[in-house]
Design an enzyme around this catalytic site. Structure first.
Site, mmCIF file in Angstrom:
data_model
loop_
_atom_site.group_PDB
_atom_site.id
_atom_site.type_symbol
_atom_site.label_atom_id
_atom_site.label_comp_id
_atom_site.label_asym_id
_atom_site.label_seq_id
_atom_site.Cartn_x
_atom_site.Cartn_y
_atom_site.Cartn_z
ATOM 1 N N THR A 1 1.181 3.549 2.450
ATOM 2 C CA THR A 1 1.761 3.970 3.736
ATOM 3 C C THR A 1 3.074 3.238 4.012
ATOM 4 O OG1 THR A 1 -0.547 4.154 4.466
ATOM 5 C CG2 THR A 1 1.119 4.431 6.153
ATOM 6 N N GLY B 1 0.818 -1.209 0.000
ATOM 7 C CA GLY B 1 0.000 0.000 0.000
ATOM 8 C C GLY B 1 0.850 1.257 0.000
ATOM 9 N N GLU C 1 -0.592 -10.911 2.759
ATOM 10 C CA GLU C 1 -0.576 -10.064 3.960
ATOM 11 C C GLU C 1 -1.029 -10.854 5.186
ATOM 12 O OE1 GLU C 1 -1.374 -5.687 1.939
ATOM 13 O OE2 GLU C 1 -3.079 -6.888 2.548
HETATM 14 O O1 5RP Z 1 -4.426 -4.160 2.205
HETATM 15 C C1 5RP Z 1 -3.711 -3.531 1.470
HETATM 16 C C2 5RP Z 1 -3.337 -4.010 0.132
HETATM 17 O O2 5RP Z 1 -3.973 -5.215 -0.166
HETATM 18 C C3 5RP Z 1 -3.146 -2.234 1.910
HETATM 19 O O3 5RP Z 1 -2.388 -2.432 3.061
HETATM 20 C C4 5RP Z 1 -4.278 -1.310 2.160
HETATM 21 O O4 5RP Z 1 -4.991 -1.157 0.949
HETATM 22 C C5 5RP Z 1 -3.841 0.047 2.695
HETATM 23 O O5 5RP Z 1 -3.198 0.795 1.757
HETATM 24 P P1 5RP Z 1 -2.820 2.317 1.944
HETATM 25 O O6 5RP Z 1 -1.661 2.377 2.899
HETATM 26 O O7 5RP Z 1 -2.488 2.766 0.536
HETATM 27 O O8 5RP Z 1 -4.030 3.039 2.482
#
Ligand code: 5RP
Length: 285
Positions: A68, A66, A143
Site C-alpha cells: 500500500t 508493504g 516500522e
Molecule cells: O507490516 C508490514 C511489513 O512488515 C506491512 O506494512 C504490512 O504487511 C501491510 O502490507 P500491505 O500494504 O502489503 O498489506
C-alpha cells in the site's frame, strides 16, 4: 494541496513513472483506473491519508513497508518537487528505501532524525481500538521504531484489514523478530510457556531456509486464541519478555488514525479523538 471533503469527487493525475516529465497530466476520477478493486482501495486509502496528514510544514516523513505504501509515495510525489526538495524521507526497510530513491526523494535515517513529523505505514490488520498486527513483510522492528519516533503515526490499508479483533483474517499469527541463535528456545517458550502451540519459524519462498529480516534476524509467526487477542497489549508484553525476542508485530495504542479503502470507492477512517476511536466515511466516487 486542498483536502477532499466528504462526498467530494477525488480526482488524480493518471499515474506515470515518477521520473517522466509530464506537465499536462489529464485528470481522471480515482476509481476509474485499470487497477484491480483491491489495488484501487489501497490507493484510495493512501491518497486520502497523505492529503489529510502530510502538510507543507512536514519536513521529516517516515515511509512504511508493504504493497500500500507505494501509493503513499506516489501521492507525496504529486505534491510537487518544490515541497519535497526540503523534505527528508526515512525508510522502514529495504523496500521503502528503494522506493524513496527511485522516486527521487531525499533519503535519511532515523539515527539522524529520531523525531519524525509523520509516519504512514500499512498494516496486516487493525482492530476497533487502532491496535494492529504488522510484520507480514518482516519489517516490524524498523516500522515500530519509526512509529514511535513519529509525532503522528497513520495506517493505510484496504477494507480486508479492518477488523473487530486482531487475528480474524490475518491467521499466520503474531510476527516476532528473534535473534537467530535463540530461535529454538523462543519457539519452545512460545509453545510451552505462552501456549502458542503452532508457532513456527517463517520459511522463505524462493530460498532454502528461513526468512531473514533486514536486520539479519529470523521471524516466528505465533497464533494466539481469540480470547487472548482481545487484549493484544498483554500478548505483546508476554512475548517481549522472552529472551531472544527483538520485537513483536503488535502495535498497541500507537496509531492516531487508520484509513481503509472500501470496494465502493469510499474510505473508512478510524481516528483517535481523546481516548475514543471515532469512525467516519469519506466518499470519493
Ligand atoms: O507490516 C508490514 C511489513 O512488515 C506491512 O506494512 C504490512 O504487511 C501491510 O502490507 P500491505 O500494504 O502489503 O498489506
Amino acid at each position: 494541496m486542498p483536502l477532499p471533503h466528504v462526498g467530494e469527487v477525488l480526482t488524480t493525475p493518471v499515474p506515470r513513472p515518477v521520473s517522466m516529465p509530464g506537465p499536462t497530466e489529464p485528470t481522471t476520477p480515482l476509481t476509474m483506473s485499470k487497477l484491480s478493486p483491491i489495488e484501487q482501495s489501497k490507493r484510495l486509502a493512501a491518497y486520502i491519508a497523505v492529503d489529510k496528514h502530510i502538510f507543507p510544514e512536514h519536513k521529516i516523513i517516515g515511509i512504511g513497508s508493504g504493497s500500500t505504501v507505494p501509493y503513499v509515495v506516489e501521492r507525496i510525489v504529486q505534491q510537487g518537487k518544490e515541497l519535497n526538495k526540503d523534505r527528508v524521507f526515512i525508510p522502514t526497510g529495504f523496500q521503502s528505501k528503494e522506493l524513496i530513491i527511485s522516486s527521487n526523494l531525499n533519503l535519511g535515517d532515523v539515527d539522524q532524525f529520531p523525531t519524525i513529523d509523520v509516519t504512514i505505514d500499512g498494516a496486516d490488520e487493525v482492530d476497533l481500538e487502532l491496535n494492529c498486527i504488522k510484520g507480514g513483510g518482516a519489517c516490524h522492528l524498523r516500522e515500530k521504531v519509526l512509529a514511535e519516533a513519529a509525532k503522528t503515526f497513520i495506517l493505510v490499508a484496504d477494507y480486508r484489514k479492518n477488523v473487530e479483533y486482531l487475528g480474524t483474517a490475518f491467521t499466520p499469527g503474531v510476527p516476532i523478530e528473534v535473534v537467530p541463535f535463540a530461535y529454538a528456545k523462543v519457539l519452545q517458550n512460545l509453545h510451552h510457556v505462552l501456549g502458542s502451540r503452532t508457532a513456527a519459524l517463517r520459511m522463505a519462498k524462493a530460498k532454502a531456509g528461513p526468512v531473514v529480516s533486514d536486520n539479519g534476524n529470523f521471524i516466528i509467526d505465533a497464533p494466539f486464541s481469540r480470547e487472548e487477542m482481545m487484549n493484544p497489549y498483554s500478548v505483546m508484553a508476554r512475548i517481549k519478555m522472552l529472551t531472544g525476542v527483538v520485537e513483536v508485530g503488535l502495535f498497541c495504542h500507537m496509531a492516531q488514525a487508520a484509513y481503509f479503502g472500501n470496494q465502493d470507492g469510499s474510505v473508512t477512517v478510524k481516528r483517535m479523538e481523546g481516548s475514543q476511536v471515532v469512525e467516519e466515511h469519506i466518499t470519493a466516487p
